[in-house]
Design a protein around this motif. Structure first.
Motif, PDB file in Angstrom:
ATOM      1  N   VAL A  40       0.876  -0.514   0.094  1.00 39.51           N
ATOM      2  CA  VAL A  40       0.291   0.237   0.046  1.00 39.51           C
ATOM      3  C   VAL A  40       1.253   1.322   0.146  1.00 39.51           C
ATOM      4  O   VAL A  40       0.219   2.279  -1.076  1.00 39.51           O
ATOM      5  N   ARG A  41       1.750   1.673   0.601  1.00 37.15           N
ATOM      6  CA  ARG A  41       2.537   2.671   0.347  1.00 37.15           C
ATOM      7  C   ARG A  41       3.698   2.722  -0.640  1.00 37.15           C
ATOM      8  O   ARG A  41       3.920   3.726  -1.008  1.00 37.15           O
ATOM      9  N   ARG A  42       3.955   1.683  -1.184  1.00 41.27           N
ATOM     10  CA  ARG A  42       4.682   1.602  -2.077  1.00 41.27           C
ATOM     11  C   ARG A  42       3.751   2.413  -3.166  1.00 41.27           C
ATOM     12  O   ARG A  42       4.061   3.113  -3.918  1.00 41.27           O
ATOM     13  N   ASN A  43       2.610   2.123  -3.272  1.00 39.49           N
ATOM     14  CA  ASN A  43       1.311   2.260  -3.809  1.00 39.49           C
ATOM     15  C   ASN A  43       1.470   3.611  -4.417  1.00 39.49           C
ATOM     16  O   ASN A  43       1.249   5.177  -4.831  1.00 39.49           O
ATOM     17  N   LEU A  44       1.385   4.121  -2.888  1.00 40.83           N
ATOM     18  CA  LEU A  44       0.422   5.267  -2.696  1.00 40.83           C
ATOM     19  C   LEU A  44       2.041   6.185  -2.738  1.00 40.83           C
ATOM     20  O   LEU A  44       1.986   7.376  -2.938  1.00 40.83           O
ATOM     21  N   ASN A  50       3.735  10.711  -8.784  1.00 38.08           N
ATOM     22  CA  ASN A  50       3.608  11.700 -10.593  1.00 38.08           C
ATOM     23  C   ASN A  50       2.532  12.418  -9.971  1.00 38.08           C
ATOM     24  O   ASN A  50       1.738  12.904 -11.112  1.00 38.08           O
ATOM     25  N   ILE A  51       2.557  13.490  -8.979  1.00 44.09           N
ATOM     26  CA  ILE A  51       1.254  14.448  -9.351  1.00 44.09           C
ATOM     27  C   ILE A  51       1.974  15.711  -9.553  1.00 44.09           C
ATOM     28  O   ILE A  51       3.337  15.995  -9.141  1.00 44.09           O
ATOM     29  N   GLY A  71      11.700   7.364  -0.983  1.00 47.60           N
ATOM     30  CA  GLY A  71      11.352   5.654  -0.356  1.00 47.60           C
ATOM     31  C   GLY A  71      11.591   5.151  -2.003  1.00 47.60           C
ATOM     32  O   GLY A  71      11.546   4.233  -1.988  1.00 47.60           O
ATOM     33  N   ASN A  72      11.699   5.857  -3.281  1.00 47.17           N
ATOM     34  CA  ASN A  72      11.570   5.259  -3.909  1.00 47.17           C
ATOM     35  C   ASN A  72      13.796   4.024  -4.342  1.00 47.17           C
ATOM     36  O   ASN A  72      14.392   4.676  -3.975  1.00 47.17           O
TER      37      ASN A  72
END
Length: 72
Positions: A40-44, A50-51, A71-72
């Protein structure tokens, strides 16, 4: 995290409420929950990176680039 893992999380949750879990099942449940939270954290993070923000002067600023894609 695939559907089998999600189904297993739900199965363990139901069993926990109904009859309780063994020590091994509790460990499995904790590990599956940890993996789920990481996913979930990775997806968020991916979505937030990408905003694009349009500033008042018309320039476009990518938040992922501005904050270093943490975090990436």
């Amino acid at each position: 995290m695939d559907m089998l893992d999600l189904n297993r999380i739900n199965e363990l949750a139901r069993k926990s409420k109904a009859e309780g879990l063994t020590a091994a099942e509790k460990e499995e449940q904790a590990e599956l929950r940890r993996q789920y939270i990481e996913a979930v954290r990775r997806n968020l993070r991916g979505q937030l990176n990408n905003i694009d923000i349009i500033n008042k002067d018309g320039s476009i600023e990518n938040l992922g680039e501005k904050y270093g894609k943490k975090g990436n």
